[in-house]
Design an enzyme around this catalytic site. Structure first.
Site, PDB file in Angstrom:
ATOM      1  N   HIS A  54       0.859  -1.205   0.000  1.00 36.14           N
ATOM      2  CA  HIS A  54       0.000   0.000   0.000  1.00 36.14           C
ATOM      3  C   HIS A  54       0.884   1.240   0.000  1.00 36.14           C
ATOM      4  O   HIS A  54       1.553   1.545   0.985  1.00 36.14           O
ATOM      5  CB  HIS A  54      -0.902  -0.012   1.239  1.00 36.14           C
ATOM      6  CG  HIS A  54      -1.914   1.074   1.273  1.00 36.14           C
ATOM      7  ND1 HIS A  54      -3.271   0.837   1.296  1.00 36.14           N
ATOM      8  CD2 HIS A  54      -1.790   2.433   1.299  1.00 36.14           C
ATOM      9  CE1 HIS A  54      -3.932   1.983   1.335  1.00 36.14           C
ATOM     10  NE2 HIS A  54      -3.041   2.967   1.343  1.00 36.14           N
ATOM     11  N   HIS A  56       1.171   5.428  -2.048  1.00 36.61           N
ATOM     12  CA  HIS A  56       0.563   6.450  -2.914  1.00 36.61           C
ATOM     13  C   HIS A  56       1.687   7.150  -3.674  1.00 36.61           C
ATOM     14  O   HIS A  56       2.237   8.148  -3.207  1.00 36.61           O
ATOM     15  CB  HIS A  56      -0.240   7.449  -2.092  1.00 36.61           C
ATOM     16  CG  HIS A  56      -1.469   6.886  -1.466  1.00 36.61           C
ATOM     17  ND1 HIS A  56      -2.723   6.984  -2.056  1.00 36.61           N
ATOM     18  CD2 HIS A  56      -1.647   6.196  -0.310  1.00 36.61           C
ATOM     19  CE1 HIS A  56      -3.617   6.380  -1.286  1.00 36.61           C
ATOM     20  NE2 HIS A  56      -2.993   5.892  -0.220  1.00 36.61           N
ATOM     21  N   GLN A 150      -9.813   9.368  -4.359  1.00 39.13           N
ATOM     22  CA  GLN A 150      -9.416   9.931  -3.070  1.00 39.13           C
ATOM     23  C   GLN A 150     -10.496  10.808  -2.441  1.00 39.13           C
ATOM     24  O   GLN A 150     -10.656  10.829  -1.219  1.00 39.13           O
ATOM     25  CB  GLN A 150      -8.135  10.744  -3.225  1.00 39.13           C
ATOM     26  CG  GLN A 150      -7.662  11.483  -1.988  1.00 39.13           C
ATOM     27  CD  GLN A 150      -7.228  10.565  -0.872  1.00 39.13           C
ATOM     28  OE1 GLN A 150      -6.092  10.131  -0.825  1.00 39.13           O
ATOM     29  NE2 GLN A 150      -8.125  10.247   0.057  1.00 39.13           N
ATOM     30  N   HIS A 208      -9.789   1.607   0.772  1.00 38.53           N
ATOM     31  CA  HIS A 208      -9.498   2.340   1.996  1.00 38.53           C
ATOM     32  C   HIS A 208     -10.755   2.235   2.850  1.00 38.53           C
ATOM     33  O   HIS A 208     -11.780   2.862   2.534  1.00 38.53           O
ATOM     34  CB  HIS A 208      -9.207   3.811   1.693  1.00 38.53           C
ATOM     35  CG  HIS A 208      -7.833   4.078   1.174  1.00 38.53           C
ATOM     36  ND1 HIS A 208      -7.353   3.508   0.019  1.00 38.53           N
ATOM     37  CD2 HIS A 208      -6.845   4.890   1.652  1.00 38.53           C
ATOM     38  CE1 HIS A 208      -6.123   3.959  -0.197  1.00 38.53           C
ATOM     39  NE2 HIS A 208      -5.785   4.794   0.780  1.00 38.53           N
ATOM     40  N   GLU A 211     -10.970   4.113   7.705  1.00 47.08           N
ATOM     41  CA  GLU A 211      -9.760   4.787   8.201  1.00 47.08           C
ATOM     42  C   GLU A 211     -10.187   5.981   9.040  1.00 47.08           C
ATOM     43  O   GLU A 211     -10.029   7.135   8.668  1.00 47.08           O
ATOM     44  CB  GLU A 211      -8.855   5.228   7.043  1.00 47.08           C
ATOM     45  CG  GLU A 211      -7.507   5.745   7.520  1.00 47.08           C
ATOM     46  CD  GLU A 211      -6.635   6.266   6.398  1.00 47.08           C
ATOM     47  OE1 GLU A 211      -5.499   6.691   6.701  1.00 47.08           O
ATOM     48  OE2 GLU A 211      -7.071   6.265   5.231  1.00 47.08           O
ATOM     49  N   ASP A 307       2.558   3.293   2.882  1.00 44.39           N
ATOM     50  CA  ASP A 307       1.459   4.243   2.700  1.00 44.39           C
ATOM     51  C   ASP A 307       1.934   5.556   2.091  1.00 44.39           C
ATOM     52  O   ASP A 307       1.562   5.896   0.973  1.00 44.39           O
ATOM     53  CB  ASP A 307       0.703   4.489   4.002  1.00 44.39           C
ATOM     54  CG  ASP A 307      -0.702   5.051   3.779  1.00 44.39           C
ATOM     55  OD1 ASP A 307      -1.068   5.294   2.626  1.00 44.39           O
ATOM     56  OD2 ASP A 307      -1.433   5.244   4.771  1.00 44.39           O
TER      57      ASP A 307
END
Length: 418
Positions: A54, A56, A150, A208, A211, A307
């Site tokens: 994971h 970005h 996102q 996701h 979270e 992440d």
């Protein structure tokens, strides 16, 4: 043909040698046939490559941007800051930053990356850059791309359509962020859409999920039910699931039974969620991690990821999964001697299972000769010392090889000084 000798091989106490030919592992064992080239590993630990499950890559190195300043340190302000930053992102900038992030990860032993790419962007700038890099770098690093909305599939106008377009363009996984949608019902709708798109286009799923510190955020329950009904639980990952770490035991243990049944995978992000979560808590203060210990001990697949690397959500990060592992096992309290001998699974085999790459991953005959040599003699010492990666081998060739470290350090603690 080459042979690696005098190795300590992770999860294989019977073997000390690896025979490689044409980029493939031809044999593992002891006293294997000789080869024209023999590399003496001097007892050091050989493990499969690290898997960052994971990341970005379209966000990396944007943390220094003046518009990226996250004063509250929360997930939600990070999203707001990124909304402004990405308006000024160019293809060239996105590709250059992502390449730098990949290089940093590969230099620390990562050979497999799953990256979430924000597709809430009419130009799909980050996605186009990542599709190019995935192809250009495929010989040296395997990259999976998640079409990730996102700012929401529905909170962002046209988000669901952009996710679908990203899948048509070649993204590997369907992403989602149900807890960011404007109402629970809309979040549930996004989960339904995620599963529908995955079945329509035969894609993996990585959401996701929950979270947040809100204990009533339970979208993982719906995700699990839908993929279990479709028989695609093993092709699905729930990332973060922070709220599950705050759930009461009656709910949690019921759900864990269903997770076992579905085969759902979990990805925990120890450093980032410890930094982001619990911001509104005084004390006792939650640390943001999902139930890693309970998952691991009950046979539910769970792995770790980096992440972020220097972005609006997290100022640090450098792709060093040994650091991620160290933080994760502390936060999860998974540090018995037995667990320390096997916790490297959390950044290797478990990640490979999450990415559905087990057929091409591992130290087995017939698989690609991809592995790392760590500066340690045992798994326990590798974890305890946060061992450095001395070399990374991909298809039998070195991606990098560091100079031999020197152990000839003379230290006399009884020496008197003036």
């Amino acid at each position: 043909m080459k042979k690696f000798i005098n190795a300590t091989i992770y999860r294989n106490d019977e073997a000390t040698e690896i025979l490689v030919e044409d980029g493939v592992i031809r044999a593992i064992g002891r006293n294997l046939p000789s080869a024209p080239e023999e590399i003496d590993l001097k007892g050091r630990l050989v493990v499969p490559p690290y898997v960052d499950a994971h990341l970005h890559l379209d966000y990396v190195y944007t943390g220094g941007n003046p518009g990226a300043k996250n004063d509250s340190g929360t997930l939600f302000e990070g999203i707001a800051r990124w909304h402004e930053v990405k308006k000024h992102q160019t293809f060239e900038d996105a590709k250059a930053r992502a390449l730098k992030g990949i290089q940093e990860e590969v230099s620390k032993g990562v050979q497999f990356i799953r990256t979430h790419i924000d597709v809430d962007d009419p130009k799909l700038t980050g996605l186009k850059a990542m599709l190019e890099l995935r192809e250009e770098l495929k010989d040296n690093v395997t990259i999976q791309i998640v079409a990730f909305p996102q700012e929401g599939m529905y909170a962002y106008k046209g988000g669901a359509e952009m996710v679908e377009e990203a899948l048509k363009m070649g993204a590997d996984c369907v992403g989602g962020i149900p807890h960011f949608e404007w109402a629970r019902e809309i979040g549930e709708r996004s989960i339904h859409t995620t599963v529908e798109l995955a079945t329509k286009y035969d894609k993996l799923i990585d959401v996701h999920c929950d979270e947040t510190d809100d204990v009533m955020s339970r979208f993982v329950e719906l995700l699990n039910a839908l993929v279990m009904s479709e028989g695609i639980g093993s092709r699905t990952a729930a990332s973060h699931t922070c709220s599950f770490g705050s759930a009461d035991n009656a709910y949690a243990f019921r759900m864990m039974g269903l997770f076992q049944k579905s085969g759902l995978n979990f990805i925990a992000l120890p450093t980032e969620n410890a930094y982001l979560q619990g911001r509104q808590d005084t004390y006792p203060k939650r640390r943001g991690l999902t139930r890693v210990k309970e998952f691991w001990e009950s046979g539910i697949n769970v792995c770790f990821g980096q992440d972020s690397i220097n972005d609006p959500w997290y100022p640090a990060g450098n792709g060093n999964l040994m650091n991620i592992l160290d933080n994760g096992i502390h936060l999860a309290q998974t540090m018995s001697f037995e667990q320390l001998d096997t916790c490297l699974d959390l950044i290797t085999f478990n990640g490979a299972k999450t990415l559905n790459i087990e057929e091409q991953y591992g130290l087995d005959v017939g698989k690609p000769a991809n592995f790392l040599v760590l500066d340690a003699l045992t798994p326990f010492e590798a974890v305890r010392q946060r061992a450095d990666v001395l070399s990374s081998i991909r298809h039998g060739e070195y991606l990098f090889k560091k100079p031999e470290p020197s152990y000839e350090i003379e230290l006399d603690l009884h020496r008197k000084t003036k």
